[in-house]
Design an enzyme around this catalytic site. Structure first.
Site, PDB file in Angstrom:
ATOM      1  N   GLU C  60      14.718 -16.120  92.315  1.00  0.00           N
ATOM      2  CA  GLU C  60      14.589 -17.581  92.373  1.00  0.00           C
ATOM      3  C   GLU C  60      13.716 -18.047  93.531  1.00  0.00           C
ATOM      4  O   GLU C  60      13.037 -19.071  93.428  1.00  0.00           O
ATOM      5  CB  GLU C  60      15.971 -18.238  92.424  1.00  0.00           C
ATOM      6  CG  GLU C  60      16.686 -18.326  91.075  1.00  0.00           C
ATOM      7  CD  GLU C  60      17.327 -17.025  90.619  1.00  0.00           C
ATOM      8  OE1 GLU C  60      17.293 -16.039  91.381  1.00  0.00           O
ATOM      9  OE2 GLU C  60      17.866 -16.994  89.497  1.00  0.00           O
ATOM     10  N   HIS C 129      29.352 -21.068  87.686  1.00  0.00           N
ATOM     11  CA  HIS C 129      28.404 -21.460  86.643  1.00  0.00           C
ATOM     12  C   HIS C 129      28.716 -22.845  86.091  1.00  0.00           C
ATOM     13  O   HIS C 129      28.399 -23.129  84.935  1.00  0.00           O
ATOM     14  CB  HIS C 129      28.430 -20.460  85.482  1.00  0.00           C
ATOM     15  CG  HIS C 129      27.644 -19.209  85.730  1.00  0.00           C
ATOM     16  ND1 HIS C 129      28.001 -18.287  86.666  1.00  0.00           N
ATOM     17  CD2 HIS C 129      26.508 -18.731  85.162  1.00  0.00           C
ATOM     18  CE1 HIS C 129      27.132 -17.283  86.656  1.00  0.00           C
ATOM     19  NE2 HIS C 129      26.219 -17.527  85.756  1.00  0.00           N
TER      20      HIS C 129
HETATM   21  C1  LIG Z   1      20.775 -15.614  91.001  1.00  0.00           C
HETATM   22  C2  LIG Z   1      20.968 -15.529  89.521  1.00  0.00           C
HETATM   23  N1  LIG Z   1      19.917 -15.715  88.714  1.00  0.00           N
HETATM   24  C3  LIG Z   1      20.059 -15.652  87.390  1.00  0.00           C
HETATM   25  C4  LIG Z   1      21.267 -15.379  86.823  1.00  0.00           C
HETATM   26  C5  LIG Z   1      21.435 -15.374  85.310  1.00  0.00           C
HETATM   27  N2  LIG Z   1      21.639 -14.026  84.841  1.00  0.00           N
HETATM   28  C6  LIG Z   1      22.871 -13.558  84.573  1.00  0.00           C
HETATM   29  S1  LIG Z   1      22.870 -11.972  84.103  1.00  0.00           S
HETATM   30  C7  LIG Z   1      21.188 -11.879  84.225  1.00  0.00           C
HETATM   31  C8  LIG Z   1      20.483 -10.618  83.903  1.00  0.00           C
HETATM   32  C9  LIG Z   1      20.913  -9.522  84.795  1.00  0.00           C
HETATM   33  O1  LIG Z   1      20.280  -8.352  84.417  1.00  0.00           O
HETATM   34  P1  LIG Z   1      20.746  -6.962  84.990  1.00  0.00           P
HETATM   35  O2  LIG Z   1      20.805  -7.031  86.484  1.00  0.00           O
HETATM   36  O3  LIG Z   1      19.864  -5.935  84.412  1.00  0.00           O
HETATM   37  O4  LIG Z   1      22.234  -6.768  84.509  1.00  0.00           O
HETATM   38  P2  LIG Z   1      22.791  -6.604  83.034  1.00  0.00           P
HETATM   39  O5  LIG Z   1      23.191  -7.973  82.589  1.00  0.00           O
HETATM   40  O6  LIG Z   1      21.738  -5.980  82.207  1.00  0.00           O
HETATM   41  O7  LIG Z   1      24.000  -5.745  83.178  1.00  0.00           O
HETATM   42  C10 LIG Z   1      20.661 -13.086  84.628  1.00  0.00           C
HETATM   43  C11 LIG Z   1      19.235 -13.364  84.814  1.00  0.00           C
HETATM   44  C12 LIG Z   1      22.350 -15.196  87.696  1.00  0.00           C
HETATM   45  N3  LIG Z   1      23.588 -14.969  87.237  1.00  0.00           N
HETATM   46  N4  LIG Z   1      22.181 -15.256  89.028  1.00  0.00           N
END
Ligand SMILES: Cc1ncc(C[n+]2csc(CCOP(=O)(O)OP(=O)(O)O)c2C)c(N)n1
Ligand SMILES: Cc1ncc(C[n+]2csc(CCOP(=O)(O)OP(=O)(O)O)c2C)c(N)n1
Ligand SMILES: [Mg+2]
Ligand SMILES: [Mg+2]
Lengths: 325, 357, 325, 357
Positions: C60, C129
């Site tokens: 971000e 959230h």
């Molecule tokens: C700071 C922040 N930015 C965006 C999000 C929204 N978000 C939730 S899960 C996710 C993807 C995460 O990907 P990864 O780290 O690969 O974990 P996975 O869900 O694949 O286990 C995002 C962008 C968040 N929760 N926190």
């Protein structure tokens, strides 16, 4: 009884608590070897050693994350965020993690930690090193928020903050670091959540915080010479908020002013005025007035900065005008 | 691994392939795992799998509200770690944390009840699916905002180090998480202070709906960054629970003995979408099929049979787990709604939420 | 005239502006290929291509830094912060950089950018959230802050935000994404800084925002049946703030209520109440009242969440109680 | 480089040595620089040196308020880049940004006047020493909170790329800055989008009062992280202005030609303390002496003499610069105080600061 500076009082308060409880540890940028960039932690490394007084990388999220994880597992950390403006680089850990953890886990976790930070303007440091941000913290459920205005209160409130099982944001006003004051010998522990009537008065209640307390007292002296006798309350603790003392005072004076260093919109004074407008409306004789910095960032030039922070003169004028309407 | 930064139309990226096909993955030898541990691992895999399927069904019945993120297909990682951890070690996980919580021995009923927003939930309905926490079991929480908990993990490790307790902190996170600032701060900090913490990147190939290779400057998002913190690159087959168990043992031992942090990248795949809103259509069906074939439960059951464990012993375990899941479902559904007054409790350590006198 | 959802209106508003001005670009996590996790940017990649609609890493600070640097050098970016809770991970860029840059440079820099974000509760997403954080932004000089409550306003305010040469935080209420409403054909551009009287009334002024507007209107209908005729103001824009409309209304009704989703302390309502207590004190007939979520994080269970967010019933009760004292 | 993570008492760390002594620094050949550029480089070094000394003197006279951070000893880096940059390229720097601002051709008077808080200051007194900005000269600002501006630099680079303007953005920062999250986000982001940006780490061995090796997991805080972003490790002698000029040319060309970001680590040292409050006592006198011997201005003047440039030509330049600094000082001191009403202007693009109607 010793004469201490506000800055020395910070170190004294921390040392008092570190001696008492070995779970208390201190972490931050240049807090150990250098004794802090504001010298508020001088001598602590020497007394408590590298295990308990830790210099970190420039990584505020890592610092507060470390404090949080340690607080959850048996330590009672004090973390320093050098300038309170930098809370913005680690605000997630403060507001989304530290503040909410106990609630979200239905009380499984306690969070006994203190975040101390140099706060406030008047030092010609420009817009990114001068903010007073107590109101940012007050808006977040789960944080306790204090700003001492005298050396003695620094010690007493630091002790209270360290002993609190809840997270406390401890704002040290940078403009007060050099202020000297009497500090009693021996252990000092104040209570969180108490406002102090610094000057009793009949004609108006004036609530101030941090650097503004001294200016408001000076203004009160000038007003007294004109026959306006104001009560000055040092609110000290925004959360918990001592509404009894504040509302009690308003019920006697019927007039409310706040003196705030922060930019105007949603400064802490807005909460106090709102509480008054809801809860002691019938006591109020005249409109409430917030004396604040205008809603702008702080300019750096001394002449400009002085022109926008509430000055003794401006406080006098606004109270005079308010009381005489 | 798909080629990082290759430009392509959305949904048309190179397939993310299972470790067996991908030669960049170091496969730690999975041998030498005692039989009783293997059976425990199998049971755990069954639990995680069946629990997550049940959670999915309960969504479909609109009983689980809000959002939820399942570990279907990714179970071997938390199962392997769970089996290797000491009872007093710490776990921190993400919004995708059901499996990691159960893998520490947290019973199913309170977890499921929490998903259903019931008073008998693990946090009495105040946390929800994304924030499972059981301090009693060393689960220091599931964290829903990317990055923060890597920093928090350092704090638990720091405290263990100061207290000389010998506890290790294990912190799970995703491939997408390696690109946020807190990842970097946490890894450097852990290395500088030589903290007893194991960072486990569950690389399932996707950050929500975006292939990790599209938004990451290196092919292996965690392993290729290890050197930036003076750490060894470790990249293992996250679908092989023996590999994960052995990897976990080695990493925990290293951290416990004062060797400092370990960063593990485990290659895996989620069977379903990112969260319940997501059908996962950005993945080619060939890719999904390849990974369904390389399912951790399938390959493990096959291995156990090869090793001579009788079919019906495995069936018995599977059925016992099913009975547990059924029971937990009943208990969770039967749970009362939370007492409404509980919304006002436990903001503060005094048990209340008063901000004034 | 088309029926659009609030969610579709976001994409329509952005598309309208991207067609008009090729300097407008969109950047954020999963905003392109996936059309946004809330599907508020669906179709934009297809129409405007990968150069102007960009999927980013989870970073971000990098996203907002990119938007800021681009705004300083000739583009007019729209950046998405997926959930407004995540502002905390990039708050430094928002409050210390984007908000202050023009002022600090004495006007050398303009900052024409929009940050859109899914905001607010009611979706059982838990404490990290679900926050409504307009008040965080309102407290920071240099940020404009809007929250539309209808699909038409989404389009009109998005256009106004994109055309503004100042940074605008555009809060989309997640609980309204599915809301349908009439949206006129053709270009729609509203003015920033206008509140809307959604329902005229004589007995009290009730100021609401976002999701609370609909609930307040529903409450107003119920109160009308009891003979209490309230004026409902959708404040829409917190900065600039349409104090004329609000104070004008209070001067007619003599009573002020605010209906806020955010936790109690220093919600935006505190500013409005404070302004009233200062500027139209003599118009007020009775104490002001803020109807808010208590000062707690949001719990995730549906029953608990419903019990703490201001409901139609609670709004009715509090207004009835207030008006009858 | 001092050994990272070596444990020691405060102030007793291994000395941070000049590049000539430190073998981990790649010394890019400094030859091939045309004479007129060499003279321009020399002039710039003199300007930066004399300006900073004057700024220091004015502090001592209490004419500069607040804080201020000088580049004394570190001038070769910004001078080399300034000479190599195109007039429309962008610079972003830190609170330690006087040199970087002057190196783009910003005149001394408004900079000095800004330090003095005068109305003829570069930002009319509203920014101060830490926020020098001159859009007209491509100086997109000096940033006082660590990390952010690396992300902002990407935005300027992105815009140049979209506008196909061929501009490159150069972003200067310190060694200590490599440990904050924004560094990581910015580097990965720049690499992913192949942005025309050059990140320049001025490694002066210290993060305020702490040796960088004490709080960084790798010996070279920037170069040893380059691989984490798929970039080449580049570590050069930041006190040799020819080296810096050549390094800058190569980096700018790479970025300008679409090669994506470059990360340069330039080894240097600050002669004085971190800011005006700091006497710099945490450094051994032997260390300081070694670096005073390896002063960029001394070594460059020696080189120019060896190359046959006459002593008095160099003296003339030095004296001309001195006259300029004197003039700027007079003009700055003679500047009016800012009009107090200016405190209320230019928050918004309409020129005002009204938040209500
Ligand atoms: C700071 C922040 N930015 C965006 C999000 C929204 N978000 C939730 S899960 C996710 C993807 C995460 O990907 P990864 O780290 O690969 O974990 P996975 O869900 O694949 O286990 C995002 C962008 C968040 N929760 N926190
Ligand atoms: C986020 C943040 N944390 C801390 C600081 C305080 N601070 C200012 S300069 C500095 C040291 C920076 O070191 P380095 O990056 O090496 O740059 P140098 O000052 O040596 O040029 C610190 C910690 C800050 N400005 N911002
Ligand atoms: Mg993933
Ligand atoms: Mg440095």
């Amino acid at each position: 009884m010793a004469q201490l500076t506000y800055r020395e009082a910070v170190a004294r308060g921390i040392a008092q608590e570190m001696r008492r409880d070995e779970r208390v540890v201190l972490v931050g940028e240049d807090v150990a070897g250098a004794g802090g960039v504001f010298k508020t932690t001088a001598g602590l490394l020497e007394e408590f050693g590298h295990d308990r007084v830790v210099d970190t990388p420039i990584a505020e999220q890592a610092i507060l994350g470390a404090a949080m994880g340690a607080a959850m597992t048996g330590l009672r950390p004090i973390a320093e965020i050098m300038f309170s403006d930098f809370f913005a680089v680690c605000w997630d850990i403060v507001v989304n993690e530290i503040a909410k953890m106990r609630y979200m886990t239905n009380g499984q976790v306690t969070m006994p930690l203190v975040i101390k930070s140099g706060n406030g303007g008047g030092l010609r440091m420009g817009a990114q090193h001068s903010q007073a941000v107590e109101n940012w913290a007050m808006a977040v459920p789960g944080l306790k928020v204090v700003t001492p205005s005298t050396p003695e209160d620094v010690v007493g409130l630091m002790a209270a903050a360290v002993r609190s099982d809840d997270p406390v944001l401890f704002f040290e006003h940078k403009g007060l670091y050099a202020l000297k004051g009497e500090v009693p010998d021996g252990e000092i522990v104040h209570e969180l959540g108490k406002a102090r009537i610094r000057r009793p008065g009949r004609d108006a209640t004036v609530v101030a915080l941090g650097l503004m307390v001294g200016r408001t007292l000076a203004a009160a002296d000038m007003l007294a010479q004109e026959g306006i006798d104001v009560e000055v309350i040092d609110v000290q603790s925004l959360v918990p908020l001592d509404t009894q003392t504040i509302l009690g005072s308003i019920s006697r004076t019927s007039r409310l002013f706040t003196v705030e260093e922060n930019p105007r919109l949603l400064g802490w004074g807005a909460e106090i005025v709102s509480i008054a407008a809801e809860e002691c409306f019938w006591d109020l004789d005249m409109p409430c007035r917030r004396i604040t910095t205008p809603h702008i960032p702080l300019p750096s030039a001394d002449s400009l900065e002085d022109s926008v922070l509430p000055s003794v003169d401006r406080i006098v004028q606004e109270i005079r005008k308010g009381v005489n309407t | 691994m798909s080629n990082p930064l290759a430009r392509h139309r959305y949904g048309e990226h190179a397939a993310v392939l299972p470790p067996a096909v991908d030669t960049t993955v170091t496969t730690v030898p999975g041998g030498d795992v005692p039989d009783e541990i293997r059976l425990a691992l199998y049971r755990r895999l069954e639990e995680l799998r069946q629990f997550e399927k049940r959670a999915y069904d309960l969504f479909m019945q609109q009983l689980v509200k809000g959002t939820s993120h399942l570990s279907l297909g990714m179970e071997a990682i938390s199962a392997g770690f769970g089996a290797a951890m000491r009872a007093d070690d710490y776990t921190l996980a993400t919004y995708r944390g059901h499996a990691h919580t159960l893998s520490r021995g947290v019973p199913m009923t309170p977890v499921l009840a929490e998903l259903l927003g019931r008073g008998n939930g693990l946090m009495a309905g105040k946390g929800g699916s994304m924030h499972l926490t059981s301090i009693e079991h060393g689960v220091l929480g599931c964290y829903a905002i990317i990055g923060a908990h890597l920093c928090v993990a350092n704090g638990a490790a720091w405290s263990a180090k100061i207290r000389k307790s010998g506890q290790v902190t294990v912190c799970f996170f995703g491939d997408g998480t390696t690109n946020i600032g807190a990842f970097h701060e946490a890894l450097n900090y852990a290395a500088v202070f030589s903290l007893p913490v194991v960072f486990v990147c569950e690389n399932n190939g996707y950050m929500e709906y975006t292939p990790i290779g599209d938004i990451t400057a290196v092919p292996r998002p965690a392993a290729d960054r290890a050197a930036a913190y003076g750490l060894e690159p470790i990249c293992v087959d996250g679908n092989d629970v023996d590999v994960m168990y052995q990897t976990a043992r080695a990493a925990l031992q290293h951290a416990r003995e004062g060797g400092g942090p370990v960063l593990v990248e485990a290659i895996t795949y989620r069977h379903g979408g990112h969260s319940r809103a997501d059908p996962g259509k950005y993945r080619s069906s060939a890719e999904v099929a390849a990974w369904m074939d390389y399912d951790p439960l399938t390959i493990y059951r096959r291995r156990l049979l090869q090793l001579g464990i009788p079919d019906d012993e495995l069936d018995r375990i599977r059925d016992a787990v099913r009975a547990n899941v059924d029971l937990a479902t009943e208990e969770a559904k039967a749970g009362p709604l939370p007492d409404l007054s509980s919304a006002m409790t436990d903001l503060w350590a005094d048990g209340g939420s008063e901000w004034r006198n």
